[in-house]
Design a protein around this motif. Sequence first.
Motif, PDB file in Angstrom:
ATOM      1  N   TYR A  83      57.583 -37.393 -82.129  1.00 54.30           N
ATOM      2  CA  TYR A  83      58.726 -37.181 -83.016  1.00 54.30           C
ATOM      3  C   TYR A  83      58.805 -38.276 -84.081  1.00 54.30           C
ATOM      4  N   PRO A  84      59.364 -37.956 -85.237  1.00 56.60           N
ATOM      5  CA  PRO A  84      59.488 -38.958 -86.311  1.00 56.60           C
ATOM      6  C   PRO A  84      60.554 -40.005 -85.980  1.00 56.60           C
ATOM      7  N   ARG A  85      60.351 -41.218 -86.485  1.00 53.42           N
ATOM      8  CA  ARG A  85      61.319 -42.287 -86.234  1.00 53.42           C
ATOM      9  C   ARG A  85      62.290 -42.439 -87.393  1.00 53.42           C
ATOM     10  N   GLN A  86      61.757 -42.456 -88.592  1.00 53.12           N
ATOM     11  CA  GLN A  86      62.596 -42.634 -89.774  1.00 53.12           C
ATOM     12  C   GLN A  86      62.676 -41.336 -90.577  1.00 53.12           C
ATOM     13  N   GLN A  87      61.502 -40.815 -90.939  1.00 52.90           N
ATOM     14  CA  GLN A  87      61.480 -39.600 -91.743  1.00 52.90           C
ATOM     15  C   GLN A  87      61.970 -38.414 -90.936  1.00 52.90           C
ATOM     16  N   ARG A  88      62.370 -37.363 -91.643  1.00 57.45           N
ATOM     17  CA  ARG A  88      62.944 -36.192 -90.981  1.00 57.45           C
ATOM     18  C   ARG A  88      61.878 -35.209 -90.518  1.00 57.45           C
ATOM     19  N   VAL A  89      60.660 -35.340 -91.043  1.00 58.77           N
ATOM     20  CA  VAL A  89      59.599 -34.372 -90.750  1.00 58.77           C
ATOM     21  C   VAL A  89      58.511 -35.049 -89.929  1.00 58.77           C
ATOM     22  N   ILE A  90      57.978 -34.342 -88.972  1.00 55.38           N
ATOM     23  CA  ILE A  90      56.905 -34.899 -88.152  1.00 55.38           C
ATOM     24  C   ILE A  90      55.658 -35.159 -88.996  1.00 55.38           C
ATOM     25  N   SER A  91      54.829 -36.069 -88.525  1.00 53.95           N
ATOM     26  CA  SER A  91      53.541 -36.335 -89.157  1.00 53.95           C
ATOM     27  C   SER A  91      52.469 -35.586 -88.375  1.00 53.95           C
ATOM     28  N   LEU A  92      51.668 -34.829 -89.073  1.00 51.14           N
ATOM     29  CA  LEU A  92      50.632 -34.046 -88.404  1.00 51.14           C
ATOM     30  C   LEU A  92      49.544 -34.939 -87.818  1.00 51.14           C
ATOM     31  N   THR A  93      49.177 -35.981 -88.539  1.00 49.66           N
ATOM     32  CA  THR A  93      48.020 -36.790 -88.153  1.00 49.66           C
ATOM     33  C   THR A  93      48.219 -37.553 -86.844  1.00 49.66           C
ATOM     34  N   VAL A  94      49.459 -37.783 -86.429  1.00 51.56           N
ATOM     35  CA  VAL A  94      49.689 -38.544 -85.195  1.00 51.56           C
ATOM     36  C   VAL A  94      49.794 -37.625 -83.983  1.00 51.56           C
ATOM     37  N   GLN A  95      49.785 -36.315 -84.205  1.00 57.40           N
ATOM     38  CA  GLN A  95      49.924 -35.375 -83.099  1.00 57.40           C
ATOM     39  C   GLN A  95      48.615 -35.240 -82.327  1.00 57.40           C
ATOM     40  N   THR A  96      48.698 -34.698 -81.139  1.00 53.45           N
ATOM     41  CA  THR A  96      47.505 -34.441 -80.342  1.00 53.45           C
ATOM     42  C   THR A  96      46.653 -33.375 -81.013  1.00 53.45           C
ATOM     43  N   GLN A  97      45.412 -33.309 -80.630  1.00 55.80           N
ATOM     44  CA  GLN A  97      44.521 -32.308 -81.198  1.00 55.80           C
ATOM     45  C   GLN A  97      45.031 -30.892 -80.927  1.00 55.80           C
ATOM     46  N   THR A  98      45.655 -30.699 -79.781  1.00 57.35           N
ATOM     47  CA  THR A  98      46.180 -29.373 -79.450  1.00 57.35           C
ATOM     48  C   THR A  98      47.299 -28.967 -80.398  1.00 57.35           C
ATOM     49  N   ILE A  99      48.257 -29.873 -80.614  1.00 57.22           N
ATOM     50  CA  ILE A  99      49.367 -29.573 -81.514  1.00 57.22           C
ATOM     51  C   ILE A  99      48.857 -29.390 -82.938  1.00 57.22           C
ATOM     52  N   GLN A 100      47.917 -30.223 -83.368  1.00 55.10           N
ATOM     53  CA  GLN A 100      47.350 -30.092 -84.710  1.00 55.10           C
ATOM     54  C   GLN A 100      46.697 -28.727 -84.884  1.00 55.10           C
ATOM     55  N   ARG A 101      45.985 -28.307 -83.878  1.00 55.44           N
ATOM     56  CA  ARG A 101      45.280 -27.028 -83.946  1.00 55.44           C
ATOM     57  C   ARG A 101      46.281 -25.876 -84.100  1.00 55.44           C
ATOM     58  N   VAL A 102      47.341 -25.917 -83.310  1.00 58.24           N
ATOM     59  CA  VAL A 102      48.358 -24.874 -83.382  1.00 58.24           C
ATOM     60  C   VAL A 102      49.041 -24.880 -84.750  1.00 58.24           C
ATOM     61  N   LEU A 103      49.379 -26.063 -85.250  1.00 64.54           N
ATOM     62  CA  LEU A 103      50.069 -26.137 -86.533  1.00 64.54           C
ATOM     63  C   LEU A 103      49.179 -25.687 -87.682  1.00 64.54           C
ATOM     64  N   HIS A 104      47.915 -26.071 -87.661  1.00 68.07           N
ATOM     65  CA  HIS A 104      46.999 -25.623 -88.715  1.00 68.07           C
ATOM     66  C   HIS A 104      46.937 -24.092 -88.756  1.00 68.07           C
ATOM     67  N   GLU A 105      46.827 -23.475 -87.598  1.00 69.28           N
ATOM     68  CA  GLU A 105      46.746 -22.018 -87.541  1.00 69.28           C
ATOM     69  C   GLU A 105      48.071 -21.391 -87.964  1.00 69.28           C
ATOM     70  N   ALA A 106      49.181 -21.976 -87.523  1.00 70.37           N
ATOM     71  CA  ALA A 106      50.496 -21.444 -87.886  1.00 70.37           C
ATOM     72  C   ALA A 106      50.732 -21.534 -89.387  1.00 70.37           C
ATOM     73  N   ILE A 107      50.321 -22.628 -89.998  1.00 74.53           N
ATOM     74  CA  ILE A 107      50.456 -22.787 -91.452  1.00 74.53           C
ATOM     75  C   ILE A 107      49.627 -21.732 -92.163  1.00 74.53           C
ATOM     76  N   ASN A 108      48.419 -21.518 -91.677  1.00 74.48           N
ATOM     77  CA  ASN A 108      47.542 -20.503 -92.258  1.00 74.48           C
ATOM     78  C   ASN A 108      48.197 -19.124 -92.206  1.00 74.48           C
TER      79      ASN A 108
END
Length: 303
Positions: A17-42
């Motif tokens: 989860y983000p500490r200061q900013q309101r939006v999560i950072s993709l690069t700090v997420q696990t490979q699994t979450i990144q994979r899901v988000l990349h596909e969802a964005i697509n």
Amino acid sequence: MAANPNDDWPELTALIYPRQQRVISLTVQTQTIQRVLHEAINLAIGLAIFQNGFAPTAQQLADSKNSIVLAATKFELPDIVYRFERDDLYARHLITYVTGRVGHMRGKVKDAAQELVPSMYGIHQIPVENDARKSFVADLLTKMNFIFPRTNVAESSTICTSEPYRHPAIVAVMRKYFFSGHKSLGHRFHDTFSSSINSDSSKEIPRAMLGIVVVAIFAALKERSEGCDQCMTQDFVSAEFSDEYDLHMSLLQSRIHKEDGSGKHKYHALMSWLYREARMGEGSNIKASSDKMPELDFDGMDG
């Protein structure tokens, strides 16, 4: 000390989860979450460019939600789907991120329009003195004049009303953002493009994609409406341009394709031409009788 939001959930679903900013950072997420988000964005971007480029906020959020569920399901990650459907904080962060990336896509189209519009419309050829340039831009924005090519770029009397959406700027912006390079959206969604008629299988630009492009050009022109050398940069907020988008959707459906389908061959000729031209580099409650609609030489259109 506050509890970890990931407590009591399967480790595979963990979100940083983000500490200061309101939006999560993709690069700090696990490979699994990144994979899901990349596909969802697509998937969410696909809905925007093939169905509705400026959907209402509630629809955008629903599209993002459905895209996340579909992405997790595709990768056989039921634990993520289970948590997503029950953990409101978790779902809100994922939905916000995906929705933001769709908005980012529209913003990048606007960036392409800002870069290409001045030269392709000959704006800098028009003198600033006596408000000549201001009047010139105002004329482009009147009744959608900017969607038509001109035989003389600086003369409004040379507008070709039988060629809606064939202005070179429209093709250039579409080509630059959607069809440049093997990683482009045009390449990524190659198999999704289709024809709207049975008698010719030539692929067409979807009207939603065209709508995003022409609204981006409209926004770029509006930024130059004062006629100055330096444009007034404005945020490309979906809600502020949805009416303009709806106008173009109405023009395409009601005035070109026509509700009874009598213009379907002209519509196909236009949209397939746009697809071919754009690829060469490798874009309602509004009534068709609106006074913002252009004078259209329908009979003179190809098809």
